[in-house]
Design a protein around this motif. Structure first.
Motif, PDB file in Angstrom:
ATOM      1  N   PRO A   8      38.819  46.940  45.507  1.00  0.00           N
ATOM      2  CA  PRO A   8      37.889  47.788  46.259  1.00  0.00           C
ATOM      3  C   PRO A   8      38.620  48.526  47.385  1.00  0.00           C
ATOM      4  O   PRO A   8      39.571  47.993  47.956  1.00  0.00           O
TER       5      PRO A   8
ATOM      6  N   ARG B 256      38.458  51.237  50.975  1.00  0.00           N
ATOM      7  CA  ARG B 256      37.657  51.621  52.158  1.00  0.00           C
ATOM      8  C   ARG B 256      36.614  52.663  51.785  1.00  0.00           C
ATOM      9  O   ARG B 256      36.909  53.600  51.033  1.00  0.00           O
TER      10      ARG B 256
ATOM     11  N   MET C 110      37.657  45.763  51.632  1.00  0.00           N
ATOM     12  CA  MET C 110      37.119  47.098  51.973  1.00  0.00           C
ATOM     13  C   MET C 110      37.244  47.363  53.472  1.00  0.00           C
ATOM     14  O   MET C 110      36.748  48.384  53.960  1.00  0.00           O
TER      15      MET C 110
END
Ligand SMILES: C[S@@+](CC[C@H](N)C(=O)[O-])C[C@H]1O[C@@H](n2cnc3c(N)ncnc32)[C@H](O)[C@@H]1O
Length: 424
Positions: free
Chosen positions: A217, A219, A241
């Protein structure tokens, strides 16, 4: 507690766990709640004795055919977790003689089921998959698991936490594959450690950590953890994230999602949105269709990869239950896949070691969804700089198509993962 009273208590807990009406960990917790005066060492003896009986049930039942007294007491004597002198001070002379006879049985005299302690229906699928590794696998499934921690790299560094734990008398070493993992010796009381209280570490098997890593994942993305449960993987994904974007934690069990709340509070994450759904076709899911960058389906499964921690599962699961799970896994993966936008990543994972819950589901999904391209997990892990990536994978055209972790090879629980990209 007097040795005789402790052995009686062990026999009672063995009786309760062998009813298989509830998971063993729930039976043990309940027993401890009902017997609040038990100290930490007595609790350890009770829990380990009950778990040893579950791990070696076939062997102990065979040995308990001789001897006298209630069956649960004989099983508790065989599985007793504590010094032999202490145990013997609780036994009659007849029991002592019987125990000496049991101890003297050479392993070479035992039939195979009494050595592997697995139900018949599980033996063939495991032999077919691991071949000569079968006995190493059976041995590792009969051992307690090590304690793995995931360092929350949002607010801590692995090396610093390692030093802090060492100072608190808890030696830990970095795990070989996960960049966030520490493996701890023994079973320290972690909740009393400051690093735990301030959310710098969470208990999580290294294999689970790799599943969150595989989702990769980023940002600011929109991410769904479809079967979030108590949020072990949600927390790892949210930290990866950097607490940005939006991470939905869905589950049909509001009760399990409740257990995520204190963990979320400790973690410092502000991007997680837990929500109970009625089923995999819930309206909420329909509204998000085509909008999500990454979806993890950590599917409900037989859990047979976790026998080191949950040895009762081998006696509580059945081929019929597995068939029902396969239908559920297929339906959940199908629904969850609709969430993805073009170019989005889908990860399907289980903690099962059975091919029908793993490669079977992944291959059927690939065959039915020409709009999804199967990714080579070995290549993905290589890009993620995971040590010995190819050795963690098997299957597919390349032989490294899927993540396939085994306790006897990788010292993690048994895990599977398949990864797809939705075509643009
Ligand atoms: C393997 S567990 C998840 C563990 C969790 N991801 C973690 O890391 O702690 C599977 C979860 O799927 C949930 N589940 C079962 N059926 C579901 C469905 N139809 N939709 C979403 N979640 C479901 C169960 O309640 C359970 O919490």
């Amino acid at each position: 507690m007097h040795p005789k009273a402790l052995l009686d208590a062990c026999a009672e807990l063995v009786r309760l766990t062998l009813q298989f009406e509830h998971p063993a960990d729930a039976v043990v917790s309940r027993y401890f709640r009902d017997h609040r005066s038990l100290g930490p060492r007595e609790r350890a003896t009770l829990a380990e004795t009950a778990y040893t009986v579950l791990r070696k049930k076939l062997l102990f039942e065979q040995l308990a055919r001789s001897g006298s007294g209630p069956r649960e007491r004989r099983l508790a004597i065989l599985g007793f977790h504590g010094p032999r002198d202490f145990l013997k001070s609780a036994l009659s002379d007849t029991e002592k003689n019987w125990l000496d006879q049991c101890d003297a049985v050479p392993p070479s005299d035992l039939l195979e089921p009494h050595r592997h302690n697995l139900p018949d229906w599980l033996v063939q699928p495991l032999r077919r998959q691991v071949g000569e590794g079968f006995w190493a696998l059976a041995d590792s499934l009969a051992q307690p698991a090590p304690l793995d921690l995931r360092v929350n790299d949002l607010n801590a560094r692995r090396a610093d936490v390692q030093k802090e734990l060492a100072k608190a008398g808890i030696p830990a070493v970095p795990t070989p594959y996960s960049p966030w993992g520490l493996r701890v010796d023994g079973k320290p009381a972690l909740t009393k450690v400051d690093a735990f209280a301030r959310g710098a570490v969470e208990v999580q098997d290294e294999g689970s950590q790799l599943l969150a890593l595989l989702l990769q994942p980023r940002r600011g993305e929109m991410v769904v953890d479809f079967c979030a449960g108590a949020g072990g993987k949600t927390l790892a994904i949210g930290a990866a994230m950097r607490s940005t974007g939006r991470l939905y934690a869905f589950d049909v069990s509001a009760h399990r999602l409740d257990a995520l709340k204190p963990r979320l509070a400790r973690s410092g994450l502000s991007n997680v949105h837990p929500a109970a759904i009625a089923h995999e076709r819930d309206e909420r899911i329909k509204r998000l269709a085509g909008k999500i960058d990454r979806v993890l389906v950590d599917a409900p499964c037989s859990g047979l990869g976790t026998l080191r921690r949950n040895p009762d599962l081998k006696w509580r699961q059945s081929p019929h239950a597995i068939q029902e799970l396969v239908a559920k896994q297929t339906a959940i993966l199908q629904s969850a896949s609709r969430l993805l936008k073009p170019g989005g990543r889908l990860v399907y994972a289980t903690c099962s070691i059975l091919p029908e819950e793993n490669e079977g589901i992944a291959e059927a999904f690939s065959a039915a969804h020409s709009d999804f391209v199967a990714e080579d997990v070995g290549a993905l892990l290589e890009q993620l700089k995971v040590e010995g990536a190819a050795g963690l994978c098997s299957g597919g055209a390349s032989g490294t198509g899927y993540l396939r972790l085994w306790p006897h090879l990788h010292h993690t629980d048994g895990f599977f993962a398949a990864v797809w990209t939705r075509k643009g």
